[in-house]
Write a protein that holds these residues in place. Sequence first.
Motif, mmCIF file in Angstrom:
data_model
loop_
_atom_site.group_PDB
_atom_site.id
_atom_site.type_symbol
_atom_site.label_atom_id
_atom_site.label_comp_id
_atom_site.label_asym_id
_atom_site.label_seq_id
_atom_site.Cartn_x
_atom_site.Cartn_y
_atom_site.Cartn_z
ATOM 1 N N THR A 1 -2.666 -8.865 3.845
ATOM 2 C CA THR A 1 -2.163 -8.777 2.471
ATOM 3 C C THR A 1 -2.504 -7.419 1.878
ATOM 4 N N LEU A 2 -1.496 -6.744 1.352
ATOM 5 C CA LEU A 2 -1.697 -5.552 0.528
ATOM 6 C C LEU A 2 -1.693 -6.003 -0.929
ATOM 7 N N TYR A 3 -2.648 -5.497 -1.724
ATOM 8 C CA TYR A 3 -2.682 -5.883 -3.137
ATOM 9 C C TYR A 3 -3.008 -4.685 -4.023
ATOM 10 N N LEU A 4 -2.611 -4.802 -5.279
ATOM 11 C CA LEU A 4 -2.976 -3.858 -6.330
ATOM 12 C C LEU A 4 -4.086 -4.509 -7.138
ATOM 13 N N GLY A 5 -5.282 -3.925 -7.082
ATOM 14 C CA GLY A 5 -6.441 -4.551 -7.697
ATOM 15 C C GLY A 5 -6.818 -3.951 -9.033
ATOM 16 N N MET A 6 -7.573 -4.739 -9.807
ATOM 17 C CA MET A 6 -8.116 -4.285 -11.092
ATOM 18 C C MET A 6 -9.348 -5.140 -11.390
ATOM 19 N N ASN A 7 -10.296 -4.583 -12.083
ATOM 20 C CA ASN A 7 -11.553 -5.267 -12.377
ATOM 21 C C ASN A 7 -11.554 -5.694 -13.845
ATOM 22 N N HIS A 8 -11.492 -7.019 -14.093
ATOM 23 C CA HIS A 8 -11.359 -7.501 -15.470
ATOM 24 C C HIS A 8 -12.653 -7.378 -16.275
ATOM 25 N N LEU B 1 -5.398 5.488 -10.088
ATOM 26 C CA LEU B 1 -5.063 4.596 -8.987
ATOM 27 C C LEU B 1 -5.802 5.101 -7.754
ATOM 28 N N ALA B 2 -6.842 4.363 -7.343
ATOM 29 C CA ALA B 2 -7.652 4.764 -6.195
ATOM 30 C C ALA B 2 -7.036 4.206 -4.915
ATOM 31 N N ALA C 1 1.341 -8.302 -17.415
ATOM 32 C CA ALA C 1 2.423 -7.310 -17.414
ATOM 33 C C ALA C 1 2.509 -6.604 -16.065
ATOM 34 N N ILE C 2 1.359 -6.247 -15.517
ATOM 35 C CA ILE C 2 1.357 -5.589 -14.208
ATOM 36 C C ILE C 2 1.879 -6.538 -13.133
ATOM 37 N N ALA C 3 1.571 -7.828 -13.284
ATOM 38 C CA ALA C 3 2.009 -8.827 -12.304
ATOM 39 C C ALA C 3 3.518 -8.843 -12.146
ATOM 40 N N ILE C 4 4.256 -8.595 -13.240
ATOM 41 C CA ILE C 4 5.721 -8.619 -13.171
ATOM 42 C C ILE C 4 6.325 -7.220 -13.260
ATOM 43 N N GLY C 5 5.483 -6.211 -13.425
ATOM 44 C CA GLY C 5 5.990 -4.859 -13.611
ATOM 45 C C GLY C 5 6.152 -4.077 -12.327
ATOM 46 N N VAL C 6 5.599 -4.598 -11.215
ATOM 47 C CA VAL C 6 5.637 -3.896 -9.934
ATOM 48 C C VAL C 6 6.760 -4.480 -9.081
ATOM 49 N N ASP C 7 7.600 -3.633 -8.555
ATOM 50 C CA ASP C 7 8.694 -4.042 -7.671
ATOM 51 C C ASP C 7 8.156 -4.114 -6.243
ATOM 52 N N ARG C 8 7.710 -5.279 -5.859
ATOM 53 C CA ARG C 8 7.077 -5.468 -4.557
ATOM 54 C C ARG C 8 8.094 -5.367 -3.418
ATOM 55 N N GLN C 9 9.319 -5.826 -3.676
ATOM 56 C CA GLN C 9 10.358 -5.742 -2.644
ATOM 57 C C GLN C 9 10.653 -4.281 -2.292
ATOM 58 N N ARG C 10 10.605 -3.400 -3.270
ATOM 59 C CA ARG C 10 10.845 -1.970 -3.023
ATOM 60 C C ARG C 10 9.795 -1.420 -2.052
ATOM 61 N N ASP D 1 4.608 6.076 -4.890
ATOM 62 C CA ASP D 1 5.667 5.234 -5.431
ATOM 63 C C ASP D 1 5.112 4.290 -6.499
ATOM 64 N N MET D 2 3.907 3.766 -6.272
ATOM 65 C CA MET D 2 3.291 2.885 -7.253
ATOM 66 C C MET D 2 3.032 3.630 -8.558
ATOM 67 N N GLN D 3 2.653 4.888 -8.460
ATOM 68 C CA GLN D 3 2.445 5.713 -9.652
ATOM 69 C C GLN D 3 3.727 5.789 -10.481
ATOM 70 N N ALA D 4 4.857 5.985 -9.795
ATOM 71 C CA ALA D 4 6.141 6.067 -10.497
ATOM 72 C C ALA D 4 6.528 4.719 -11.092
#
Length: 627
Positions: free
Chosen positions: A255-262, A339-340, A275-284, A358-361
């Motif tokens: 699994t590749l994931y985009l992480g964040m520390n709450h 983004l590390a 917002a991030i959960a639905i803002g990233v185009d994972r299919q792309r 691409d994630m940055q964009a």
Amino acid sequence: MVQRPAWLTRSTMTMVAAMLFVACAGPGATPTPGATSTPAPTPAATATSAATPVATGTPAATDTPAASPTVAPTGTPYPDPATPASDPASITDSYPNYGGDVDCAAGTFNGRPYTGTVKSITAPDDHTVVFTLCAGDVAFLSKVAFSVFGINDSDYLIAHAAAGDLKDSMNGTGPYKLDQWQRGSELDFSRFDGYWGDPAVAATAVLKWITEPAGRLQELQAGTTMGITNVGPTDFDAVSGNPDLQLLQQGGLNTLYLGMNHNYAPWDNLDVRKAIAIGVDRQRIVDQFEPPGSEVATHFTPCSIAFACAGNDWPDTDVATAKQMIDDATGGAGIDTTLAYRNVARGYLPLPVDVATDMQAQLAAIDIRVTLDEQVSGTLIGNANTGKLTGLFLLGWGADYPDVTNFLDYHFGSGCTSAFGDCYPEIFNPLKTGASSSSDADRQAAYTEANNAIIANVPMVPISHSGFANAYLAGVGGAQASPLSNELLFAMTPPDGGDQIVFTQNAEPIGLYCADETDGESLRACEQSMQSLYGFKINSSEVEPSLATSCDANADLSVWTCNLRTGVTFHDGSTFEAKDVIASFAAQWDALSILHVGNTGTFEYWGGLWGGELNPPGPCGLANTDP
């Protein structure tokens, strides 16, 4: 350095520590010697080098009857700072009933908070070890087969923990012994003539590393290596069309994931995370940067693993709504962050720079302005494991064993990784039920609840499950593309009857004491020399006995009795016995053991797979550091 407020004196800190203990341990709890104002530090929590052992006490021997008030036969006792640490050799001279004072129902050890699932580890004789758990564990055999639970000789472990160089070498029981680590270049192995099983096919083996997929392929085409990991996504056709090469493909147990520390703003705002959960185009990401056989992640765990995809699917991409949510949460100001990532190709992320860019964009489109932060592999892993990443980060996970507990318990269980911040009870409580139940219906219900809680809380965003392939010279026999990424060089045959196998992976190992490592490059290196009680069949996720001839469970899977193989020696000539199993497991389990040292000293896998350590650091455990 953060300046301490004037009112925060040592006496007030001691009082606050006592109050925290009572709050964490429950009514009637009283501080004991370990909760004094000058507690003993642990290597994992101090600012000193993680490789420097700190004398904080060792397991007490069980020669005196357990009823004696002067004996603590239950793992490392809470130390009195005025009393010198006992002799670490006691670990090798006795069979401690390690953890026997664990109260599973109360969630305590010696009266202090304990979140783990292991109750005790005992050795009734030289060739038997008994693991008693707080509840049944359906994945026990797969867990003890994992390479981080490789068994060390107890005397070697004690000596090298004291020397601070455990991460620099290995003393295993496997068919290859490590001859040298040529830093920046390769690891050199040779056949161990004293091996208890079938000998290594080739007399010697070399494990090399090249970061770029194109560089690895060039070495393979030139014949300077015989096998490579993670063929680049655009190179599959070139390999499969070359009669001098062989391509071995695998579906993605990763699994590749985009992480964040709450624990850090702005990720402490649930609306921002949603917002991030639905803002990233994972299919792309899958379409543009991943190999054939890859798929968008609907759940954190790949659906090919049983119970992995119980519950709802991850919500669909909706960039417009995501941007509005970010604007609402920030008053239109948006977010500036980092983004590390690490520039190391892995099975779950073959093109890290491309994906990070691409994630940055993509994030810019929802008003999150990202500065890319490329970190050295070991630095990023260490920062994630210790909860130091305050921005977003790209990481991933490859299966260590084929059970949903491997993915979910490590990341979201009661002993969860620190990467995403404090553990979520609404996630880890159903995970406990799922891990301890042998009923399919109960597990399905538990993982439905847990997966839905992950969607509700958004500790990270699962991106994809990436297919991958290894490539070899056509003449290599026993070529492997392991679903667990644990290719074993000792089972490979060099071309044309040669006596050396050469294999090239993605990156240099971070360290060779794999009890305290989590990266695949380190684990693959360890797997050539180190062995666990069980292991995985070659090129398979099926377990088989290794240093144990069997591990047999009681009816509810809460007690596992492991019968150890006889006639086994370590590479230095030492004899394999039960005390080595005790010392190897206790070094990870007990946060106050003088053996609890390694690379970072965090021993991430222990908490993730077994729920928590003995003697955990404060506030809901020992105040293991000077306030």
